[in-house]
Motif scaffolding. Structure first.
Motif, mmCIF file in Angstrom:
data_model
loop_
_atom_site.group_PDB
_atom_site.id
_atom_site.type_symbol
_atom_site.label_atom_id
_atom_site.label_comp_id
_atom_site.label_asym_id
_atom_site.label_seq_id
_atom_site.Cartn_x
_atom_site.Cartn_y
_atom_site.Cartn_z
ATOM 1 N N GLN A 1 1.152 2.880 -8.062
ATOM 2 C CA GLN A 1 -0.072 2.771 -6.920
ATOM 3 C C GLN A 1 -0.507 1.230 -6.770
ATOM 4 O OE1 GLN A 1 -0.999 4.942 -4.657
ATOM 5 N NE2 GLN A 1 0.842 6.236 -5.793
ATOM 6 N N ALA A 2 -0.981 0.892 -5.674
ATOM 7 C CA ALA A 2 -1.720 -0.287 -5.577
ATOM 8 C C ALA A 2 -3.066 -0.129 -5.215
ATOM 9 C CB ALA A 2 -0.942 -1.242 -4.424
ATOM 10 N N ARG A 3 -4.149 -0.640 -5.971
ATOM 11 C CA ARG A 3 -5.412 -0.180 -5.668
ATOM 12 C C ARG A 3 -6.117 -1.356 -5.048
ATOM 13 N NH1 ARG A 3 -4.331 4.648 -7.381
ATOM 14 N NH2 ARG A 3 -3.934 4.915 -9.484
ATOM 15 N N ARG B 1 0.923 -1.251 -0.117
ATOM 16 C CA ARG B 1 0.087 0.031 -0.097
ATOM 17 C C ARG B 1 0.875 1.098 -0.222
ATOM 18 N NH1 ARG B 1 -4.384 0.403 -1.793
ATOM 19 N NH2 ARG B 1 -5.188 1.927 -0.186
ATOM 20 N N ASN B 2 2.051 1.302 0.572
ATOM 21 C CA ASN B 2 2.887 2.397 0.725
ATOM 22 C C ASN B 2 3.856 2.328 -0.464
ATOM 23 O OD1 ASN B 2 4.963 4.214 1.202
ATOM 24 N ND2 ASN B 2 5.207 3.590 3.341
ATOM 25 N N PRO B 3 3.578 3.377 -1.479
ATOM 26 C CA PRO B 3 4.487 3.159 -2.622
ATOM 27 C C PRO B 3 5.947 3.724 -2.442
ATOM 28 C CG PRO B 3 3.275 5.192 -2.679
ATOM 29 C CD PRO B 3 2.812 4.386 -1.330
ATOM 30 N N GLU C 1 -1.422 -1.207 -9.793
ATOM 31 C CA GLU C 1 -2.175 -0.697 -11.033
ATOM 32 C C GLU C 1 -1.362 -1.216 -12.491
ATOM 33 O OE1 GLU C 1 -1.648 3.745 -11.346
ATOM 34 O OE2 GLU C 1 0.295 3.594 -10.540
ATOM 35 N N TYR C 2 -0.308 -1.522 -12.421
ATOM 36 C CA TYR C 2 0.419 -2.123 -13.582
ATOM 37 C C TYR C 2 -0.509 -3.463 -13.949
ATOM 38 C CZ TYR C 2 3.607 -4.446 -16.952
ATOM 39 O OH TYR C 2 4.239 -5.100 -17.955
ATOM 40 N N PHE C 3 -0.571 -4.407 -13.110
ATOM 41 C CA PHE C 3 -1.124 -5.492 -13.474
ATOM 42 C C PHE C 3 -2.920 -5.579 -13.713
ATOM 43 C CE2 PHE C 3 2.217 -7.193 -10.841
ATOM 44 C CZ PHE C 3 3.115 -7.861 -11.992
ATOM 45 N N LEU C 4 -3.294 -4.384 -13.160
ATOM 46 C CA LEU C 4 -4.839 -4.303 -13.509
ATOM 47 C C LEU C 4 -4.983 -3.556 -14.996
ATOM 48 C CD1 LEU C 4 -5.736 -2.239 -10.140
ATOM 49 C CD2 LEU C 4 -6.444 -4.677 -10.970
#
Length: 170
Positions: free
Chosen positions: A101-103, A44-46, A116-119
């Motif tokens: 970012q992680a969503r 969660r922390n980028p 977000e890359y994998f999304l």
């Protein structure tokens, strides 16, 4: 966390520390391919991703199925193959790959962080995402292989190589 005043000033996890250290030690324009836990991308922390991005472009990433390392390492954790290219002086960083970012996404009634890359590149996830009650948390991400992982990995790497050529990262 390891104490390393030169390469781990941010106090990052051992995985991220060694990625950052590797990037400091390769030549500008050089490539690094690293296998790391999913938490490099999904934390969660980028902060670690920002430090990595300050040093290198993400050429591409592949999320491997849970248990991809079961025989060799006895673990079922989800791992990612990251391909990074060290920045070159006078060249603008690549802006095409969003990965800071992680969503939080809903999976099986749970909220799970996914980068977000994998999304944006679900074709680079070698299986189906789901959430289970894991060993360390109630809602843990798993990737269930969809077919033979070897050919799927080869196809993902071919896509990444093509994208890298188009983005002039080769």
């Amino acid at each position: 966390r390891l104490t390393d005043r030169r390469h781990n000033q941010g106090g990052h996890s051992i995985h991220n520390h060694f990625i950052i250290k590797s990037l400091h030690l390769i030549r500008p324009g050089g490539l690094a391919a690293v296998l790391t836990s999913r938490y490099t991308m999904d934390a969660r922390n980028p902060a670690a991703r920002r430090e990595i991005a300050a040093l290198a472009d993400l050429v591409g990433a592949v999320r491997l199925p849970s248990g991809a390392h079961q025989r060799a390492a006895g673990t079922k954790v989800v791992t990612d193959l990251l391909i990074l290219r060290r920045h070159e002086p006078g060249r603008e960083p690549d802006a095409d790959a969003a990965w800071e970012q992680a969503r939080m996404i809903g999976l099986d009634g749970a909220q799970v962080p996914v980068n977000e890359y994998f999304l944006g590149h679900p074709e680079n996830v070698l299986g189906e995402l789901s959430a289970v009650h894991g060993a360390y948390r109630a809602d843990d991400l798993v990737v269930t292989a969809a077919g033979d992982t070897g050919p799927a990995l080869a196809r993902a790497l071919d896509r990444i190589a093509g994208s890298a050529r188009a983005r002039r990262l080769t």
